[in-house]
Structures are given as structure tokens and as C-alpha cells.
Design a protein around this motif. Structure first.
Motif, PDB file in Angstrom:
ATOM      1  N   ALA A   1      30.580 -46.831 -45.829  1.00  0.00           N
ATOM      2  CA  ALA A   1      30.725 -48.168 -45.198  1.00  0.00           C
ATOM      3  C   ALA A   1      29.403 -48.483 -44.858  1.00  0.00           C
ATOM      4  O   ALA A   1      29.144 -49.820 -44.669  1.00  0.00           O
ATOM      5  N   LEU A   2      28.464 -47.820 -45.072  1.00  0.00           N
ATOM      6  CA  LEU A   2      26.935 -48.372 -44.578  1.00  0.00           C
ATOM      7  C   LEU A   2      26.572 -49.552 -45.155  1.00  0.00           C
ATOM      8  O   LEU A   2      25.969 -50.449 -44.682  1.00  0.00           O
ATOM      9  N   PRO A   3      26.511 -49.631 -46.649  1.00  0.00           N
ATOM     10  CA  PRO A   3      26.213 -51.024 -47.412  1.00  0.00           C
ATOM     11  C   PRO A   3      26.860 -52.166 -46.914  1.00  0.00           C
ATOM     12  O   PRO A   3      26.365 -53.130 -46.690  1.00  0.00           O
ATOM     13  N   ALA A   4      28.303 -52.016 -46.459  1.00  0.00           N
ATOM     14  CA  ALA A   4      29.030 -53.080 -46.041  1.00  0.00           C
ATOM     15  C   ALA A   4      28.673 -53.651 -44.491  1.00  0.00           C
ATOM     16  O   ALA A   4      28.598 -54.595 -44.110  1.00  0.00           O
ATOM     17  N   ALA A   5      28.231 -52.501 -43.817  1.00  0.00           N
ATOM     18  CA  ALA A   5      27.742 -52.634 -42.403  1.00  0.00           C
ATOM     19  C   ALA A   5      26.354 -53.549 -42.276  1.00  0.00           C
ATOM     20  O   ALA A   5      26.179 -54.630 -41.532  1.00  0.00           O
ATOM     21  N   ILE A   6      25.358 -52.963 -43.283  1.00  0.00           N
ATOM     22  CA  ILE A   6      24.145 -53.633 -43.595  1.00  0.00           C
ATOM     23  C   ILE A   6      24.428 -55.138 -43.932  1.00  0.00           C
ATOM     24  O   ILE A   6      23.759 -56.078 -43.522  1.00  0.00           O
ATOM     25  N   ALA A   7      25.250 -55.302 -44.917  1.00  0.00           N
ATOM     26  CA  ALA A   7      25.687 -56.738 -45.418  1.00  0.00           C
ATOM     27  C   ALA A   7      26.236 -57.649 -44.477  1.00  0.00           C
ATOM     28  O   ALA A   7      25.879 -58.756 -44.246  1.00  0.00           O
ATOM     29  N   LEU A   8      27.071 -56.877 -43.524  1.00  0.00           N
ATOM     30  CA  LEU A   8      27.652 -57.927 -42.644  1.00  0.00           C
ATOM     31  C   LEU A   8      26.911 -58.085 -41.583  1.00  0.00           C
ATOM     32  O   LEU A   8      26.709 -59.380 -40.947  1.00  0.00           O
ATOM     33  N   ALA A   9      25.819 -57.230 -41.172  1.00  0.00           N
ATOM     34  CA  ALA A   9      24.984 -57.603 -40.113  1.00  0.00           C
ATOM     35  C   ALA A   9      23.893 -58.715 -40.571  1.00  0.00           C
ATOM     36  O   ALA A   9      23.666 -59.689 -39.784  1.00  0.00           O
ATOM     37  N   ARG A  10      23.537 -58.655 -41.932  1.00  0.00           N
ATOM     38  CA  ARG A  10      22.656 -59.657 -42.311  1.00  0.00           C
ATOM     39  C   ARG A  10      23.238 -60.942 -42.381  1.00  0.00           C
ATOM     40  O   ARG A  10      22.776 -62.259 -42.109  1.00  0.00           O
ATOM     41  N   ALA A  11      24.481 -61.208 -42.821  1.00  0.00           N
ATOM     42  CA  ALA A  11      25.030 -62.335 -43.070  1.00  0.00           C
ATOM     43  C   ALA A  11      25.563 -62.964 -41.614  1.00  0.00           C
ATOM     44  O   ALA A  11      25.576 -64.209 -41.509  1.00  0.00           O
TER      45      ALA A  11
ATOM     46  N   TYR B   1      26.153 -44.837 -37.475  1.00  0.00           N
ATOM     47  CA  TYR B   1      25.025 -45.616 -37.745  1.00  0.00           C
ATOM     48  C   TYR B   1      24.991 -47.158 -37.128  1.00  0.00           C
ATOM     49  O   TYR B   1      26.114 -47.664 -36.586  1.00  0.00           O
ATOM     50  N   VAL B   2      23.767 -47.630 -36.613  1.00  0.00           N
ATOM     51  CA  VAL B   2      23.695 -48.631 -36.090  1.00  0.00           C
ATOM     52  C   VAL B   2      22.776 -49.504 -36.905  1.00  0.00           C
ATOM     53  O   VAL B   2      21.542 -49.129 -37.204  1.00  0.00           O
ATOM     54  N   THR B   3      22.860 -50.538 -37.267  1.00  0.00           N
ATOM     55  CA  THR B   3      21.934 -51.685 -37.957  1.00  0.00           C
ATOM     56  C   THR B   3      22.151 -53.012 -37.901  1.00  0.00           C
ATOM     57  O   THR B   3      23.171 -53.484 -37.333  1.00  0.00           O
ATOM     58  N   ASP B   4      20.883 -53.652 -37.769  1.00  0.00           N
ATOM     59  CA  ASP B   4      20.751 -54.983 -37.816  1.00  0.00           C
ATOM     60  C   ASP B   4      20.421 -55.927 -38.960  1.00  0.00           C
ATOM     61  O   ASP B   4      20.204 -57.238 -39.059  1.00  0.00           O
ATOM     62  N   GLY B   5      20.820 -54.896 -40.093  1.00  0.00           N
ATOM     63  CA  GLY B   5      20.407 -55.452 -41.403  1.00  0.00           C
ATOM     64  C   GLY B   5      19.040 -55.289 -41.944  1.00  0.00           C
ATOM     65  O   GLY B   5      18.822 -55.238 -43.260  1.00  0.00           O
TER      66      GLY B   5
END
Length: 296
Positions: A163-173, A186-190
Motif C-alpha cells: 500500500a505504500l505507493p497508494a499512501a505516497i499518492a494520497l499524501a501528494r494529492a 510507514y509515514v509519508t508526506d509524499g
């Protein structure tokens, strides 16, 4: 439409300094942020006790009129869709609008999104009004990003790595930090991605651990303007505390224990009080020694 991450815009592994994370724990204890929780009714008591153990001050103000009045007073707001009803949605809308108007950060926990129509529509409505942090399991984050989550209601059947690619995309969007939890967190701001590998499988057998983590993210973002760092501190600290709580009663059986020896059970019952104890008292040396970064 599913969100997609730009393949030409790579993310950067960015493991935060462990000492800096623990300093936020100390700041939280000193400042005792007031956290407004509109929570899953099944876990309200546990969530409140987790916040108290951390040193925060929980407030479960749920009436629509009062929620709008109270949200600007709190340091942060936690929205959890676990037992969502139409009246609760009204209160959540009012609280989010008031928090945004007052410049207060808020956290979205999209429990079981993608499986039930009311919460799925409402979660996407809330995404449009700027959550600071989105905290969910792999299936929930995939569903929020517009793909099939593959979960089993509140449970995730997808691995967090998937799910990490989805998390990155969601953070960016959405301009939000996404805290994606699972066997590896995982923690991401994109742009930045940090991974943590603490915790214990027994945490999945205790109702409210994930919900309480979302409120914990709210507590940390209430005292730290760097939302990514705040979410990292919440995930890292609770992961180490959960690992310690799950293993607090470990007993190594003797090789001469005899035919009556039994293996240790998972102990979800004793986990809960032990977890609260560790949240309240984990020291810096043990945190630094036990924190396990993971590759992102």
C-alpha cells in the motif's frame, strides 16, 4: 478516479533522528495538549486512557453544537469513522469546519472505508477539507487512494508494503501526511518516507489500538508543526511501547519443565494495562535502544 504517484518524482527515505522523536514525547508530557476526539464508541474509554497515559488531555465532546464550539479550544482534533452514524457525521463536519477556521490540525481515521457506503462517501468528503494526518491500515489507504482495498471490513488483508505507493499518492494529492500501519509502519508526506518495524502481532487482537494511534497522532501534531515528524513520533513511540507491553510477561520455559509445560498465550487481556504503563513511563534510553527503523 484512482490516484497515481508520478513515477518521475521519487520519494526520499528520511528516517528521523530517534532522539528528536523522543524529545517530542517529553514536550507532549510537559505541554499536555488538549485533544478533541470524535471517536469510535466501542473504544472511547481506551482512547481516552491512552491519551492520558501519554500526558495529553482527552475530551470526548460529541454533540454537534458543542463540537463546533469546542474544536477551536483544543490543540488538535481526532476524527474516527469506526461507528459512524448520520448524526455523528453532522458533529464531525461541524468540528472539522471549526478546527480549520481556527487553524487547528486534525487527524482522519477512515475505519473500514471502501466497504460501506456511508463511511466511504463521508471519508472522501472529509479528504477535501484538509486533514493534517490520515492514519489507516493498508486496505483503508488503498481504498482512499481509489483502488480496491481488499480488506475484511475493519481488518486489512493487504500488506503495508503493497500500500505504500497508494499512501505516497494520497499524501501528494491531499497535502496530508499519511501514517500507514501494519506489520511494518510507514509515514509519508509524499516526499519523505520513514519506516518503523516495532510493535507485536498481539496488537491486532486488541480493539482500539489503531484508533488510539490516530488520537496519538493528533496529540503529537498538537505540539509539533512538522506534521510528518509528529506522525513519526506517534508511530515510533507507540510501536516500541506495544512491543514491550506484548512481551512484558514472557517466560522462557525450562527445558526440564516437564509434560505439564504450556506455551505462553498471546495475552491480549494483560496487554492493555501494560501498554498504558509503557506509554506513561518509557524512558529515552530504552526507546533509543529498541526503536527499529525499516527500509522504505
Amino acid at each position: 478516479m484512482p490516484l497515481t504517484s508520478d513515477p518521475h518524482r521519487p520519494t526520499a527515505p528520511a528516517q528521523p533522528d530517534a532522539g528528536r522523536l523522543y524529545s517530542l514525547v517529553e514536550t507532549l508530557r510537559q505541554r499536555a495538549p488538549l485533544i478533541h476526539c470524535l471517536s469510535n464508541t466501542v473504544v472511547e474509554n481506551f482512547v481516552a486512557n491512552v491519551l492520558l497515559a501519554l500526558g495529553a488531555a482527552p475530551a470526548m465532546v460529541v454533540d454537534a453544537g458543542e463540537a463546533a464550539e469546542f474544536a477551536p479550544v483544543a490543540d488538535a482534533l481526532s476524527i474516527n469513522l469506526g461507528t459512524l452514524t448520520e448524526p455523528q457525521a453532522v458533529a464531525m463536519r461541524a468540528a472539522v469546519q471549526a478546527a480549520n477556521a481556527a487553524g487547528r490540525p486534525w487527524v482522519l481515521d477512515p475505519v473500514a472505508v471502501g466497504h460501506l457506503s456511508l463511511r466511504t462517501r463521508f471519508a472522501h468528503e472529509l479528504l477535501a477539507v484538509a486533514p493534517a494526518i490520515i492514519r489507516g491500515n493498508a486496505s483503508e489507504i488503498i481504498a482512499l487512494a481509489g483502488a480496491a482495498g481488499g480488506g475484511r471490513c475493519v481488518e486489512s488483508t493487504a500488506r503495508s508494503e503493497a500500500a505504500l505507493p497508494a499512501a505516497i499518492a494520497l499524501a501528494r494529492a491531499r497535502g496530508a501526511v499519511v501514517a500507514l500501519t501494519g506489520e511494518t509502519d510507514y509515514v509519508t508526506d509524499g516526499e519523505r518516507v520513514a519506516g518503523f518495524a516495532n510493535g507485536d502481532p498481539v496488537m491486532q487482537r486488541v480493539t482500539g489500538v489503531g484508533c488510539a494511534l490516530s488520537a496519538t497522532c493528533a496529540a503529537f501534531v498538537g505540539i509539533c508543526s512538522d506534521r510528518w515528524l509528529a506522525a513519526c513520533a506517534a508511530v515510533a513511540y507507540t510501536g516500541v511501547c506495544g512491543q514491550l507491553a506484548a512481551r512484558a510477561h514472557d517466560v522462557t520455559p525450562s527445558a526440564q519443565a516437564g509434560p505439564d509445560a504450556v506455551s505462553r498465550p498471546a495475552r491480549p487481556g494483560s496487554f492493555m494495562p501494560s501498554y498504558l504503563d509503557w506509554l506513561a513511563g518509557l524512558g529515552q534510553d530504552d526507546f533509543l535502544r529498541l526503536l527499529r527503523p525499516a527500509d522504505a
